[in-house]
Design a protein around this motif. Structure first.
Motif, PDB file in Angstrom:
ATOM      1  N   GLN A  23       9.068   1.329   6.040  1.00  0.00           N
ATOM      2  CA  GLN A  23       7.781   0.930   6.610  1.00  0.00           C
ATOM      3  C   GLN A  23       7.746  -0.513   7.116  1.00  0.00           C
ATOM      4  O   GLN A  23       6.875  -0.871   7.903  1.00  0.00           O
ATOM      5  CB  GLN A  23       6.673   1.077   5.549  1.00  0.00           C
ATOM      6  CG  GLN A  23       6.485   2.470   5.005  1.00  0.00           C
ATOM      7  CD  GLN A  23       5.390   2.525   3.943  1.00  0.00           C
ATOM      8  OE1 GLN A  23       4.560   1.634   3.835  1.00  0.00           O
ATOM      9  NE2 GLN A  23       5.408   3.581   3.138  1.00  0.00           N
ATOM     10  N   ASN A  82      13.079   9.171  12.717  1.00  0.00           N
ATOM     11  CA  ASN A  82      12.083  10.059  12.145  1.00  0.00           C
ATOM     12  C   ASN A  82      12.778  11.346  11.728  1.00  0.00           C
ATOM     13  O   ASN A  82      13.593  11.888  12.490  1.00  0.00           O
ATOM     14  CB  ASN A  82      10.985  10.375  13.152  1.00  0.00           C
ATOM     15  CG  ASN A  82      10.168   9.152  13.526  1.00  0.00           C
ATOM     16  OD1 ASN A  82       9.997   8.234  12.732  1.00  0.00           O
ATOM     17  ND2 ASN A  82       9.667   9.138  14.761  1.00  0.00           N
ATOM     18  N   ASP A 115       7.874  18.993   8.471  1.00  0.00           N
ATOM     19  CA  ASP A 115       6.877  18.933   7.400  1.00  0.00           C
ATOM     20  C   ASP A 115       6.839  20.232   6.605  1.00  0.00           C
ATOM     21  O   ASP A 115       6.575  20.222   5.398  1.00  0.00           O
ATOM     22  CB  ASP A 115       5.488  18.647   7.984  1.00  0.00           C
ATOM     23  CG  ASP A 115       5.363  17.227   8.530  1.00  0.00           C
ATOM     24  OD1 ASP A 115       6.211  16.379   8.184  1.00  0.00           O
ATOM     25  OD2 ASP A 115       4.418  16.977   9.307  1.00  0.00           O
ATOM     26  N   VAL A 165       7.046  11.169  -0.416  1.00  0.00           N
ATOM     27  CA  VAL A 165       6.787  11.311   1.017  1.00  0.00           C
ATOM     28  C   VAL A 165       6.038  10.093   1.544  1.00  0.00           C
ATOM     29  O   VAL A 165       6.380   9.535   2.593  1.00  0.00           O
ATOM     30  CB  VAL A 165       5.985  12.595   1.296  1.00  0.00           C
ATOM     31  CG1 VAL A 165       5.623  12.695   2.779  1.00  0.00           C
ATOM     32  CG2 VAL A 165       6.776  13.826   0.853  1.00  0.00           C
ATOM     33  N   ASP A 166       5.021   9.659   0.811  1.00  0.00           N
ATOM     34  CA  ASP A 166       4.219   8.507   1.246  1.00  0.00           C
ATOM     35  C   ASP A 166       5.077   7.248   1.376  1.00  0.00           C
ATOM     36  O   ASP A 166       4.949   6.482   2.337  1.00  0.00           O
ATOM     37  CB  ASP A 166       3.082   8.252   0.257  1.00  0.00           C
ATOM     38  CG  ASP A 166       2.016   9.333   0.295  1.00  0.00           C
ATOM     39  OD1 ASP A 166       1.935  10.052   1.304  1.00  0.00           O
ATOM     40  OD2 ASP A 166       1.266   9.461  -0.695  1.00  0.00           O
ATOM     41  N   SER A 182       7.313   7.228   4.554  1.00  0.00           N
ATOM     42  CA  SER A 182       6.655   7.497   5.831  1.00  0.00           C
ATOM     43  C   SER A 182       6.048   6.238   6.432  1.00  0.00           C
ATOM     44  O   SER A 182       5.587   5.350   5.720  1.00  0.00           O
ATOM     45  CB  SER A 182       5.535   8.535   5.641  1.00  0.00           C
ATOM     46  OG  SER A 182       6.058   9.772   5.201  1.00  0.00           O
ATOM     47  N   LYS A 183       6.048   6.200   7.767  1.00  0.00           N
ATOM     48  CA  LYS A 183       5.414   5.112   8.515  1.00  0.00           C
ATOM     49  C   LYS A 183       4.589   5.719   9.646  1.00  0.00           C
ATOM     50  O   LYS A 183       5.110   6.495  10.450  1.00  0.00           O
ATOM     51  CB  LYS A 183       6.468   4.161   9.095  1.00  0.00           C
ATOM     52  CG  LYS A 183       5.878   3.016   9.906  1.00  0.00           C
ATOM     53  CD  LYS A 183       6.963   2.114  10.465  1.00  0.00           C
ATOM     54  CE  LYS A 183       6.362   0.958  11.265  1.00  0.00           C
ATOM     55  NZ  LYS A 183       7.414   0.077  11.835  1.00  0.00           N
ATOM     56  N   GLN A 242       4.931   9.381  10.202  1.00  0.00           N
ATOM     57  CA  GLN A 242       6.263   9.921  10.497  1.00  0.00           C
ATOM     58  C   GLN A 242       7.188   9.710   9.298  1.00  0.00           C
ATOM     59  O   GLN A 242       7.381   8.583   8.845  1.00  0.00           O
ATOM     60  CB  GLN A 242       6.855   9.235  11.719  1.00  0.00           C
ATOM     61  CG  GLN A 242       6.186   9.596  13.024  1.00  0.00           C
ATOM     62  CD  GLN A 242       6.469  11.041  13.448  1.00  0.00           C
ATOM     63  OE1 GLN A 242       7.494  11.612  13.099  1.00  0.00           O
ATOM     64  NE2 GLN A 242       5.543  11.619  14.191  1.00  0.00           N
ATOM     65  N   LEU A 243       7.757  10.790   8.793  1.00  0.00           N
ATOM     66  CA  LEU A 243       8.667  10.718   7.657  1.00  0.00           C
ATOM     67  C   LEU A 243      10.006  10.142   8.090  1.00  0.00           C
ATOM     68  O   LEU A 243      10.625  10.617   9.052  1.00  0.00           O
ATOM     69  CB  LEU A 243       8.872  12.116   7.072  1.00  0.00           C
ATOM     70  CG  LEU A 243       9.745  12.224   5.813  1.00  0.00           C
ATOM     71  CD1 LEU A 243       9.131  11.451   4.660  1.00  0.00           C
ATOM     72  CD2 LEU A 243       9.924  13.697   5.427  1.00  0.00           C
ATOM     73  N   LYS A 244      10.466   9.110   7.376  1.00  0.00           N
ATOM     74  CA  LYS A 244      11.725   8.454   7.696  1.00  0.00           C
ATOM     75  C   LYS A 244      12.715   8.469   6.533  1.00  0.00           C
ATOM     76  O   LYS A 244      13.894   8.162   6.736  1.00  0.00           O
ATOM     77  CB  LYS A 244      11.468   6.992   8.096  1.00  0.00           C
ATOM     78  CG  LYS A 244      10.771   6.809   9.432  1.00  0.00           C
ATOM     79  CD  LYS A 244      10.483   5.339   9.720  1.00  0.00           C
ATOM     80  CE  LYS A 244       9.886   5.132  11.101  1.00  0.00           C
ATOM     81  NZ  LYS A 244      10.882   5.316  12.182  1.00  0.00           N
TER      82      LYS A 244
END
Length: 470
Positions: A131, A140, A148, A161-162, A165-166, A169-171
């Motif tokens: 992030q 991504n 997802d 997951v949180d 994610s940025k 978008q999950l990274k």
């Protein structure tokens, strides 16, 4: 986590812990291959792996990590993917002395054929890469074909997951789940509360800190401490706060984190702990019951049981159990990221996606997490069972271990992972946490007032990180 050690045995212990939850100390390179993964138990499932690399030319994946844990996974991957057409070139740089991040940053910035294709980040600095300042290098997951729906079907804990994610978008995702539980002595529970049943003990120590301190008073009346030191309650307090240390670019002290001052002092003033610091010999001694007063329990994830307590409990093995804590939290973990440039080469993209999927999202019988949870990474050998990212895998795995008297720890860690929060972190947490905990100990030791401790903390953050207070 803070690392303060007082003996060579403690150093050896911590080295093994870092290999399990972040850290490490060796380098190697390996080769062999990546194909299509089975994805999930249902071929038509939306969690099925992206198509593997079917080109004739072998793909080289540059894999960077701070321990040999993920590089060693490539051996199992290749054994379960006999048609793989990839080789792994691994770079391992320990986090000791702060060596890993600068080297990784330089390699990511340099780019080119030697740039990391897959790289690991632990909880202490994952925010920087997922992030923060270095997040633009990360692909991504969706661009790799990792969707997802795959995350949902594998039952990945939301906190993980949180964190990875940025802007939606999950990274990054992990293979471990590090939601925390309360790990307690059965014999002390029976003597104090008349039962050692995890469901009953859960209601004795929580929910909330008022219930926890009621339990502490009951334990004290029996001659027991509830925890070893104030560090044992810090992680639940830190990760249950509503906001992180930085809000709108300024230092913010969440009321729940400020309360640590008062709860820590209450522990000390009432003799509810042995006043130890984590990662010291005195802390380890309390795991075996050889401290100045018997200690009821510790807060931690499965790795604390497997890689720390397992070597320290000695004669108390089997006298432990796990239950839900007064508040949800997590502690530690390792996330996998892929360089955005892998998407420019279809063969490399497919190979990278297949390996990342196998490690982080594959809930089938031949996925990494099934082997990891059941301790079956090496065929014919019973290894360490561990909590994993997929609740689907843990629901079908056998989490019974001797240290816990045969209790299936996954019955507790599945909800523990679900109750953890990943929305209160910043990329400066490791530094700020250290400053905060030092000031709290100064206050509880009577060396300064509460207001002075807070003022000094704010000034230290300003001097160290150039971050002003609200």
């Amino acid at each position: 986590m803070k690392r303060f050690l007082s003996a060579s045995t403690a150093f050896v212990l911590l080295a093994s812990v870092l290999a399990a939850c972040g850290g490490g100390n060796s380098g190697s390179s390996g080769s062999a291959g990546a194909s299509s993964s089975p994805g999930s138990s249902s071929p038509s499932s939306s969690s099925e792996a992206p198509a593997g690399n079917n080109s004739k030319e072998k793909v080289t994946i540059n894999l960077w990590s701070f321990t040999d844990e993920i590089p060693n996974m490539t051996t199992k991957y290749l054994a379960t993917h006999p048609d793989a057409n990839v080789e792994f070139k691994t770079t391992i740089i320990a986090t000791t002395d702060g060596a890993y991040q600068p080297a990784l940053d330089q390699a990511l910035a340099a780019g080119g054929k030697d740039a990391p294709d897959i790289y690991a980040a632990e909880a202490a600095f994952i925010l920087k890469y997922a992030q923060g300042d270095a997040s633009d290098y990360a692909a991504n997951y969706a661009d790799l074909g990792l969707t997802d729906d795959m995350v949902k079907n594998a039952g990945i804990a939301q906190y993980s997951v949180d964190i990875g994610s940025k802007d939606g978008q999950l990274k990054a995702l992990g293979y471990q789940a590090t939601g925390g539980a309360f790990i307690y002595r059965r014999s002390l529970a029976k003597d104090t509360f008349g039962t050692d049943d995890p469901t009953s003990i859960k209601n004795e120590i929580g929910p909330g800190w008022d219930k926890f301190f009621e339990a502490a008073a009951k334990l004290k009346a029996k001659g027991y401490g509830i925890v070893s030191g104030d560090g044992d309650i810090w992680h639940p307090i830190e990760n249950s706060s509503d906001k992180g240390w930085i809000v709108d670019g300024k230092l913010h002290i969440d009321p729940k984190r400020e309360q640590f001052l008062d709860l820590s002092k209450k522990l000390k003033d009432n003799g509810y702990h042995n006043d130890t610091q984590d990662w010291t010999e005195a802390w380890y001694a309390d795991m075996s019951g050889s401290g100045k007063q018997p200690i009821f329990g510790f807060f931690g994830p499965a790795w604390l049981i497997n890689y720390v307590m397992n070597g320290q409990v000695k004669d108390t093995i089997g006298d432990w159990a796990v239950t839900e804590p007064p508040t949800g939290f997590f502690w530690g973990g390792t996330w996998l990221l892929a360089h955005k440039d892998v998407a420019k080469d279809e063969a490399k993209k497919a190979a990278v996606a297949d390996f990342v999927h196998w490690v982080t999202l594959d809930s089938s019988d031949t996925g990494l997490q099934t082997y990891w949870a059941n301790g079956t990474m090496k065929e014919g050998e019973q290894g360490t069972k561990d909590s994993v990212a997929s609740s689907v895998v843990m629901s079908n795995a056998n989490g019974q271990i001797d240290l816990l008297g045969g209790q299936n720890m996954f019955d507790v860690f599945v909800p523990a992972n679900a109750n953890a929060s990943g929305k209160n972190l910043t990329q400066f947490d490791e530094s700020i946490n250290s400053l905060w905990r030092d000031q709290v100990r100064e206050y509880t030791a009577g060396n300064k007032s509460r207001d002075k401790a807070i003022a000094d903390f704010k000034q230290q953050v300003k001097d160290t990180l150039d971050i002003a207070s609200e």
